[in-house]
Scaffold this motif. Structure first.
Motif, PDB file in Angstrom:
ATOM      1  N   PHE A   1       9.291  10.082   4.034  1.00  0.00           N
ATOM      2  CA  PHE A   1       9.127   9.232   2.853  1.00  0.00           C
ATOM      3  C   PHE A   1       8.613   7.841   3.240  1.00  0.00           C
ATOM      4  N   ILE A   2       9.203   7.268   4.274  1.00  0.00           N
ATOM      5  CA  ILE A   2       8.800   5.911   4.675  1.00  0.00           C
ATOM      6  C   ILE A   2       7.350   5.911   5.189  1.00  0.00           C
ATOM      7  N   SER A   3       6.968   6.939   5.915  1.00  0.00           N
ATOM      8  CA  SER A   3       5.587   6.882   6.415  1.00  0.00           C
ATOM      9  C   SER A   3       4.590   7.033   5.266  1.00  0.00           C
ATOM     10  N   GLN A   4       4.966   7.829   4.260  1.00  0.00           N
ATOM     11  CA  GLN A   4       4.102   7.902   3.068  1.00  0.00           C
ATOM     12  C   GLN A   4       4.023   6.545   2.374  1.00  0.00           C
ATOM     13  N   ALA A   5       5.199   5.906   2.258  1.00  0.00           N
ATOM     14  CA  ALA A   5       5.250   4.613   1.561  1.00  0.00           C
ATOM     15  C   ALA A   5       4.428   3.568   2.312  1.00  0.00           C
ATOM     16  N   MET A   6       4.533   3.574   3.618  1.00  0.00           N
ATOM     17  CA  MET A   6       3.808   2.571   4.408  1.00  0.00           C
ATOM     18  C   MET A   6       2.300   2.750   4.277  1.00  0.00           C
ATOM     19  N   ALA A   7       1.898   3.982   4.147  1.00  0.00           N
ATOM     20  CA  ALA A   7       0.466   4.241   4.001  1.00  0.00           C
ATOM     21  C   ALA A   7      -0.056   3.647   2.682  1.00  0.00           C
ATOM     22  N   LEU A   8       0.858   3.521   1.715  1.00  0.00           N
ATOM     23  CA  LEU A   8       0.462   2.990   0.408  1.00  0.00           C
ATOM     24  C   LEU A   8       0.594   1.466   0.302  1.00  0.00           C
ATOM     25  N   LEU A   9       1.193   0.884   1.342  1.00  0.00           N
ATOM     26  CA  LEU A   9       1.425  -0.566   1.272  1.00  0.00           C
ATOM     27  C   LEU A   9       0.145  -1.311   1.645  1.00  0.00           C
ATOM     28  N   PRO A  10      -0.407  -2.117   0.711  1.00  0.00           N
ATOM     29  CA  PRO A  10      -1.647  -2.827   1.031  1.00  0.00           C
ATOM     30  C   PRO A  10      -1.407  -3.910   2.092  1.00  0.00           C
ATOM     31  N   GLU A  11      -2.460  -4.412   2.662  1.00  0.00           N
ATOM     32  CA  GLU A  11      -2.363  -5.576   3.553  1.00  0.00           C
ATOM     33  C   GLU A  11      -1.869  -6.755   2.719  1.00  0.00           C
ATOM     34  N   GLY A  12      -1.188  -7.673   3.353  1.00  0.00           N
ATOM     35  CA  GLY A  12      -0.770  -8.887   2.644  1.00  0.00           C
ATOM     36  C   GLY A  12      -1.973  -9.779   2.415  1.00  0.00           C
ATOM     37  N   PRO A  13      -1.825 -10.999   1.966  1.00  0.00           N
ATOM     38  CA  PRO A  13      -0.541 -11.525   1.474  1.00  0.00           C
ATOM     39  C   PRO A  13      -0.124 -10.894   0.143  1.00  0.00           C
ATOM     40  N   PHE A  14       1.157 -10.965  -0.102  1.00  0.00           N
ATOM     41  CA  PHE A  14       1.710 -10.338  -1.303  1.00  0.00           C
ATOM     42  C   PHE A  14       1.988 -11.382  -2.367  1.00  0.00           C
ATOM     43  N   ASP A  15       1.903 -10.942  -3.610  1.00  0.00           N
ATOM     44  CA  ASP A  15       2.243 -11.858  -4.700  1.00  0.00           C
ATOM     45  C   ASP A  15       3.410 -11.295  -5.505  1.00  0.00           C
ATOM     46  N   ALA A  16       3.695 -11.936  -6.610  1.00  0.00           N
ATOM     47  CA  ALA A  16       4.888 -11.587  -7.392  1.00  0.00           C
ATOM     48  C   ALA A  16       4.851 -10.148  -7.896  1.00  0.00           C
ATOM     49  N   ASP A  17       3.657  -9.568  -8.036  1.00  0.00           N
ATOM     50  CA  ASP A  17       3.568  -8.196  -8.561  1.00  0.00           C
ATOM     51  C   ASP A  17       3.495  -7.141  -7.470  1.00  0.00           C
ATOM     52  N   SER A  18       3.336  -7.559  -6.227  1.00  0.00           N
ATOM     53  CA  SER A  18       3.085  -6.587  -5.150  1.00  0.00           C
ATOM     54  C   SER A  18       4.190  -5.543  -5.043  1.00  0.00           C
ATOM     55  N   TRP A  19       5.412  -5.979  -5.100  1.00  0.00           N
ATOM     56  CA  TRP A  19       6.535  -5.049  -4.935  1.00  0.00           C
ATOM     57  C   TRP A  19       6.528  -3.993  -6.029  1.00  0.00           C
ATOM     58  N   SER A  20       6.347  -4.432  -7.265  1.00  0.00           N
ATOM     59  CA  SER A  20       6.421  -3.465  -8.362  1.00  0.00           C
ATOM     60  C   SER A  20       5.202  -2.534  -8.343  1.00  0.00           C
ATOM     61  N   ASN A  21       4.023  -3.071  -8.013  1.00  0.00           N
ATOM     62  CA  ASN A  21       2.841  -2.193  -7.910  1.00  0.00           C
ATOM     63  C   ASN A  21       3.041  -1.147  -6.815  1.00  0.00           C
ATOM     64  N   TRP A  22       3.548  -1.609  -5.694  1.00  0.00           N
ATOM     65  CA  TRP A  22       3.708  -0.690  -4.551  1.00  0.00           C
ATOM     66  C   TRP A  22       4.741   0.387  -4.861  1.00  0.00           C
ATOM     67  N   THR A  23       5.924  -0.039  -5.368  1.00  0.00           N
ATOM     68  CA  THR A  23       6.975   0.960  -5.595  1.00  0.00           C
ATOM     69  C   THR A  23       6.564   1.950  -6.696  1.00  0.00           C
ATOM     70  N   THR A  24       5.739   1.488  -7.653  1.00  0.00           N
ATOM     71  CA  THR A  24       5.256   2.433  -8.669  1.00  0.00           C
ATOM     72  C   THR A  24       4.360   3.484  -8.024  1.00  0.00           C
ATOM     73  N   ALA A  25       3.508   3.028  -7.133  1.00  0.00           N
ATOM     74  CA  ALA A  25       2.613   3.958  -6.442  1.00  0.00           C
ATOM     75  C   ALA A  25       3.410   4.934  -5.575  1.00  0.00           C
ATOM     76  N   VAL A  26       4.436   4.408  -4.894  1.00  0.00           N
ATOM     77  CA  VAL A  26       5.263   5.254  -4.015  1.00  0.00           C
ATOM     78  C   VAL A  26       6.006   6.297  -4.850  1.00  0.00           C
ATOM     79  N   LYS A  27       6.491   5.847  -5.983  1.00  0.00           N
ATOM     80  CA  LYS A  27       7.224   6.739  -6.884  1.00  0.00           C
ATOM     81  C   LYS A  27       6.330   7.893  -7.333  1.00  0.00           C
ATOM     82  N   GLU A  28       5.116   7.565  -7.716  1.00  0.00           N
ATOM     83  CA  GLU A  28       4.182   8.598  -8.171  1.00  0.00           C
ATOM     84  C   GLU A  28       3.858   9.580  -7.057  1.00  0.00           C
ATOM     85  N   ALA A  29       3.672   9.014  -5.847  1.00  0.00           N
ATOM     86  CA  ALA A  29       3.261   9.873  -4.731  1.00  0.00           C
ATOM     87  C   ALA A  29       4.394  10.748  -4.229  1.00  0.00           C
ATOM     88  N   THR A  30       5.645  10.242  -4.314  1.00  0.00           N
ATOM     89  CA  THR A  30       6.757  10.967  -3.670  1.00  0.00           C
ATOM     90  C   THR A  30       7.717  11.587  -4.671  1.00  0.00           C
TER      91      THR A  30
END
Ligand code: GLU
Length: 444
Positions: A377-406
């Protein structure tokens, strides 16, 4: 005399002051401030061998750190003449006598009295020495000590904490006020000062109760005004064990270095042992307004230094960045990230010292904690994590993508991500954490 309330804190500069001394200092301070009176810092330095300037400085530094400002400083070492004058007055009144017993002789006398079931009170043998005998003893042993001749009557006072106290003058040895080498002892110096300086209220530890009995007689003999006395109970450890030996480790400077906030220490010590609850008070005025010496009990008071930590944590949570900006900058936190850094860490620290660990995590990344069942699960999630820098929406965008993928959601989604990114199961808001994280070790 004027009726202005005057108190004093009178430490001997022979060591660092500790929480027990603070109890005394604070009570005297609060009484003076509440009454709009005067608070004197009196340095009891009549012992030239044990008094050290570094401790005088240390005492002042500790009091200043706590905000216990004094109105003036008095030093006993510069008032010796006054004490000698008072001694002469007592001599002239026939209340002061020279005695020549050695410590060994006194010890022997005490043992004999105890063997006979009598209280070990000095037998006043010196009072019956003739002038010739005194001259001979002086020639042989040098000057004697000077003792105050107590009246053998009951000494009573109404104590602000202990209530009515009565001490039988006959049960106490005539106190030595001047040593053989001429050194003035505390008991004499203290009463002369209290009288001269118009001290109206004396709060000190209950180890001074007998002193108070003798001091009242000396004050009366010298024609002074007897102040109101209050003797607070001694502090014990959390289990009721004596704290006296451990007080050395509870020096105010050590608590300061450990990151304890002055507001935490003051809030605890101003109420501990009283019928009022201990609550965090951030303003001295609140402590002053709510202080009443009569609400303190005479039973030994349990002190646990651990209690200072939650109070410190609570205090830090009240602070805006401006109050800690210097500390935050000193860690290397860039100014543009300081506000965010403080807002996520301040609810997750006990003392400001803990900030360093948080900044290390943000700037260097945390060692990921990944359970075996989460590896894929973590390696899938890391593959979906964009390069920084991150902003206030980065966490929610990323976890939504991870949720859909996993297909993971809720705790099964968020907890492994938190542990992979921060190495911890608990901590600040991840949306902010992600923005502050400069290295993500879990990327592999
Ligand atoms: N120097 C004394 C002490 O530290 C002062 C006691 C008093 O308050 O009179 O014990």
């Amino acid at each position: 005399m004027s009726d202005k309330t005057t108190t004093r804190f009178a430490p001997s500069p022979t060591g660092w002051i500790h929480v027990g001394n603070l109890r005394t200092a604070l009570m005297n301070y609060l009484i003076a401030r509440k009454a709009g009176g005067e608070f004197i810092l009196r340095i009891d330095d009549t012992d030239p061998n044990r008094s050290k300037e570094e401790y005088v400085d240390g005492i002042k530094r500790d009091l200043e750190w706590l905000g216990l400002h004094w109105d003036r400083v008095e030093r006993q070492s510069s008032r010796l003449e006054k004490y000698h004058d008072a001694a002469q007055k007592l001599r002239d009144m026939g209340l002061f006598y020279e005695a020549f017993e050695t410590p060994t002789e006194l010890d022997l006398k005490r043992k004999k009295q105890l063997n006979m079931g009598k209280p070990p009170v000095y037998d006043r043998a010196a009072l019956s020495l003739s002038d010739a005998e005194k001259d001979a003893l002086r020639a042989e042993r040098g000057s004697g000590v000077w003792r105050f001749k107590l009246e053998h009557e009951r000494i009573v006072w109404n104590d602000g904490i202990l209530g009515d106290v009565s001490i039988d003058g006959a049960s106490v040895s005539d106190p030595v006020l001047i040593r053989g080498d001429g050194q003035i002892l505390y008991t004499l110096a203290s009463v002369v000062d209290d009288t001269d300086m118009g001290v109206t209220n004396v709060v000190r530890g209950s180890d001074h109760v007998t002193n108070t009995g003798t001091q009242i007689q000396i004050i009366n003999a010298l024609g002074g005004h007897v102040p109101n006395f209050a003797h607070h109970s001694l502090l014990t450890g959390p289990q009721g064990e004596a704290l006296s030996k451990r007080l050395g480790t509870l020096a105010l400077k050590d608590l300061r270095e450990a990151g304890i906030a002055p507001q935490a220490l003051l809030s605890l010590m101003a109420r501990l042992g009283s019928s009022d609850p201990v609550e965090l008070r951030t303003e001295m005025s609140e402590l002053i307004d709510g202080f009443d010496i009569n609400r303190f009990g005479s039973a030994p008071t349990k002190f646990d230094a651990e209690d200072l930590k939650p109070l410190t944590a609570k205090f830090l949570q009240t602070l805006p960045l401006a109050d800690v900006a210097e500390e935050v900058r000193a860690l290397g936190v860039p100014d543009e990230q300081a506000e965010q850094f403080w807002s996520v860490t301040r609810d997750n620290i006990t003392t400001l010292h803990d900030l360093a660990g948080w900044w290390k995590m943000f700037s260097e990344g945390a060692d990921p904690v990944i359970e075996d069942e989460d590896r894929e699960f973590i390696s899938q999630a890391m593959a979906l994590l964009p390069e920084g820098p991150f902003d206030a929406d980065s966490w929610s965008n990323w976890t939504t993508a991870v949720k859909e993928a996993t297909g993971r959601k809720g705790k099964g989604l968020f907890m492994p991500l938190r542990k992979a990114l921060t190495g911890q199961a608990h901590g600040p808001e991840m949306a902010t954490v992600l923005q502050l994280l400069q290295v993500i070790k879990a990327r592999g």
